[in-house]
Design a protein around this motif. Structure first.
Motif, PDB file in Angstrom:
ATOM      1  N   GLN A  42     -10.288  19.165  28.721  1.00 21.25           N
ATOM      2  CA  GLN A  42      -8.907  19.583  28.525  1.00 21.25           C
ATOM      3  C   GLN A  42      -8.684  21.022  28.964  1.00 21.25           C
ATOM      4  O   GLN A  42      -9.577  21.859  28.851  1.00 21.25           O
ATOM      5  N   PRO A  43      -7.475  21.310  29.432  1.00 21.99           N
ATOM      6  CA  PRO A  43      -7.166  22.684  29.827  1.00 21.99           C
ATOM      7  C   PRO A  43      -7.127  23.649  28.631  1.00 21.99           C
ATOM      8  O   PRO A  43      -7.382  24.831  28.796  1.00 21.99           O
ATOM      9  N   VAL A  44      -6.810  23.153  27.454  1.00 17.85           N
ATOM     10  CA  VAL A  44      -6.827  23.989  26.260  1.00 17.85           C
ATOM     11  C   VAL A  44      -8.283  24.139  25.835  1.00 17.85           C
ATOM     12  O   VAL A  44      -8.966  23.152  25.566  1.00 17.85           O
ATOM     13  N   ARG A  45      -8.771  25.361  25.790  1.00 18.75           N
ATOM     14  CA  ARG A  45     -10.164  25.599  25.427  1.00 18.75           C
ATOM     15  C   ARG A  45     -10.293  25.758  23.919  1.00 18.75           C
ATOM     16  O   ARG A  45      -9.597  26.562  23.310  1.00 18.75           O
ATOM     17  N   VAL A  46     -11.182  24.968  23.352  1.00 22.80           N
ATOM     18  CA  VAL A  46     -11.483  25.049  21.930  1.00 22.80           C
ATOM     19  C   VAL A  46     -12.720  25.922  21.782  1.00 22.80           C
ATOM     20  O   VAL A  46     -13.746  25.632  22.395  1.00 22.80           O
ATOM     21  N   PRO A  47     -12.650  26.992  20.978  1.00 24.77           N
ATOM     22  CA  PRO A  47     -13.835  27.836  20.779  1.00 24.77           C
ATOM     23  C   PRO A  47     -15.020  27.009  20.286  1.00 24.77           C
ATOM     24  O   PRO A  47     -14.850  26.043  19.526  1.00 24.77           O
ATOM     25  N   GLU A  48     -16.218  27.379  20.717  1.00 26.86           N
ATOM     26  CA  GLU A  48     -17.419  26.598  20.407  1.00 26.86           C
ATOM     27  C   GLU A  48     -17.632  26.414  18.907  1.00 26.86           C
ATOM     28  O   GLU A  48     -18.004  25.324  18.466  1.00 26.86           O
ATOM     29  N   ASP A  49     -17.392  27.454  18.099  1.00 32.30           N
ATOM     30  CA  ASP A  49     -17.590  27.306  16.655  1.00 32.30           C
ATOM     31  C   ASP A  49     -16.601  26.321  16.050  1.00 32.30           C
ATOM     32  O   ASP A  49     -16.951  25.539  15.165  1.00 32.30           O
ATOM     33  N   VAL A  50     -15.368  26.318  16.543  1.00 34.62           N
ATOM     34  CA  VAL A  50     -14.361  25.358  16.057  1.00 34.62           C
ATOM     35  C   VAL A  50     -14.747  23.947  16.501  1.00 34.62           C
ATOM     36  O   VAL A  50     -14.660  22.994  15.721  1.00 34.62           O
ATOM     37  N   LEU A  51     -15.179  23.816  17.739  1.00 37.40           N
ATOM     38  CA  LEU A  51     -15.606  22.511  18.244  1.00 37.40           C
ATOM     39  C   LEU A  51     -16.760  21.957  17.416  1.00 37.40           C
ATOM     40  O   LEU A  51     -16.740  20.792  17.006  1.00 37.40           O
ATOM     41  N   GLN A  52     -17.779  22.784  17.154  1.00 40.01           N
ATOM     42  CA  GLN A  52     -18.925  22.323  16.366  1.00 40.01           C
ATOM     43  C   GLN A  52     -18.493  21.905  14.959  1.00 40.01           C
ATOM     44  O   GLN A  52     -18.963  20.900  14.430  1.00 40.01           O
ATOM     45  N   GLY A  53     -17.618  22.683  14.344  1.00 44.56           N
ATOM     46  CA  GLY A  53     -17.109  22.327  13.020  1.00 44.56           C
ATOM     47  C   GLY A  53     -16.343  21.019  13.044  1.00 44.56           C
ATOM     48  O   GLY A  53     -16.528  20.160  12.184  1.00 44.56           O
ATOM     49  N   ALA A  54     -15.486  20.842  14.046  1.00 43.12           N
ATOM     50  CA  ALA A  54     -14.702  19.612  14.161  1.00 43.12           C
ATOM     51  C   ALA A  54     -15.598  18.396  14.385  1.00 43.12           C
ATOM     52  O   ALA A  54     -15.358  17.325  13.831  1.00 43.12           O
ATOM     53  N   LEU A  55     -16.647  18.559  15.191  1.00 40.66           N
ATOM     54  CA  LEU A  55     -17.563  17.441  15.441  1.00 40.66           C
ATOM     55  C   LEU A  55     -18.360  17.080  14.191  1.00 40.66           C
ATOM     56  O   LEU A  55     -18.601  15.890  13.928  1.00 40.66           O
ATOM     57  N   LEU A  56     -18.743  18.073  13.410  1.00 45.68           N
ATOM     58  CA  LEU A  56     -19.433  17.790  12.150  1.00 45.68           C
ATOM     59  C   LEU A  56     -18.493  17.085  11.176  1.00 45.68           C
ATOM     60  O   LEU A  56     -18.867  16.106  10.529  1.00 45.68           O
ATOM     61  N   ILE A  57     -17.265  17.553  11.088  1.00 50.87           N
ATOM     62  CA  ILE A  57     -16.269  16.904  10.230  1.00 50.87           C
ATOM     63  C   ILE A  57     -16.048  15.466  10.685  1.00 50.87           C
ATOM     64  O   ILE A  57     -16.034  14.542   9.864  1.00 50.87           O
ATOM     65  N   LEU A  58     -15.879  15.263  11.978  1.00 50.78           N
ATOM     66  CA  LEU A  58     -15.702  13.914  12.512  1.00 50.78           C
ATOM     67  C   LEU A  58     -16.876  13.022  12.130  1.00 50.78           C
ATOM     68  O   LEU A  58     -16.692  11.884  11.677  1.00 50.78           O
ATOM     69  N   SER A  59     -18.097  13.526  12.294  1.00 52.51           N
ATOM     70  CA  SER A  59     -19.291  12.743  11.952  1.00 52.51           C
ATOM     71  C   SER A  59     -19.286  12.348  10.479  1.00 52.51           C
ATOM     72  O   SER A  59     -19.604  11.202  10.133  1.00 52.51           O
ATOM     73  N   GLU A  60     -18.928  13.274   9.603  1.00 54.46           N
ATOM     74  CA  GLU A  60     -18.879  12.976   8.168  1.00 54.46           C
ATOM     75  C   GLU A  60     -17.821  11.935   7.853  1.00 54.46           C
ATOM     76  O   GLU A  60     -18.061  11.010   7.070  1.00 54.46           O
TER      77      GLU A  60
END
Length: 149
Positions: A42-60
């Motif tokens: 995506q053209p909107v860049r998600v900061p790496e720390d936010v991305l990692q947090g979102a992926l962990l939340i998604l996994s949970e």
């Protein structure tokens, strides 16, 4: 593979995407990778720390749906949206039970059942919000939104 892309925005910088997957343990890593790949394009860049947090939340959230809702919800939905400075991930299932985050018990030997507590903690640390909503069909959507800018 069992994963469907239900909506894809055009070339705009913000949008929402929906995946469906079987309520099976194998869906957890597959959805995590699919969302990571999607956001990376995506053209909107998600900061790496936010991305990692979102992926962990998604996994949970997907793990909870697989473990607790699969009997009544053989398929789950995942929605990812980016807009207005927020990244939102949501997991939908057909089970009517509305879970609550369990309080941590310091001397408890069983460490299970703390996924939603982790989701609340990660969301709060990032300055985001999370909630559970009932669907019109009687199921639920559990979501978390994290600020990205």
């Amino acid at each position: 593979m069992g994963y469907a892309h239900a909506s894809t925005p055009g070339p705009a910088q913000e949008g929402a995407w929906r995946f469906t997957a079987p309520a099976a343990a194998s869906s957890v890593p597959r959805l995590r990778h699919a969302v990571r790949d999607l956001l990376g394009r995506q053209p909107v860049r998600v900061p790496e720390d936010v991305l990692q947090g979102a992926l962990l939340i998604l996994s949970e959230l997907v793990t909870n749906a697989v473990q607790h809702a699969a009997l009544l919800s053989p398929e789950i939905g995942v929605e990812v949206s980016v807009g207005g400075g927020w990244l939102r991930v949501a997991v939908e299932d057909s089970h009517p039970y509305r879970p609550k985050a369990l309080e941590a018990e310091p001397f408890r030997e069983d460490t299970g059942g703390r996924g939603l507590l982790l989701v609340k903690a990660l969301t709060g640390e990032a300055g985001g919000v999370c909630d559970v909503e009932q669907t019109s069909a009687g199921g639920k959507i559990i979501w978390a939104a994290l600020p990205i800018g």
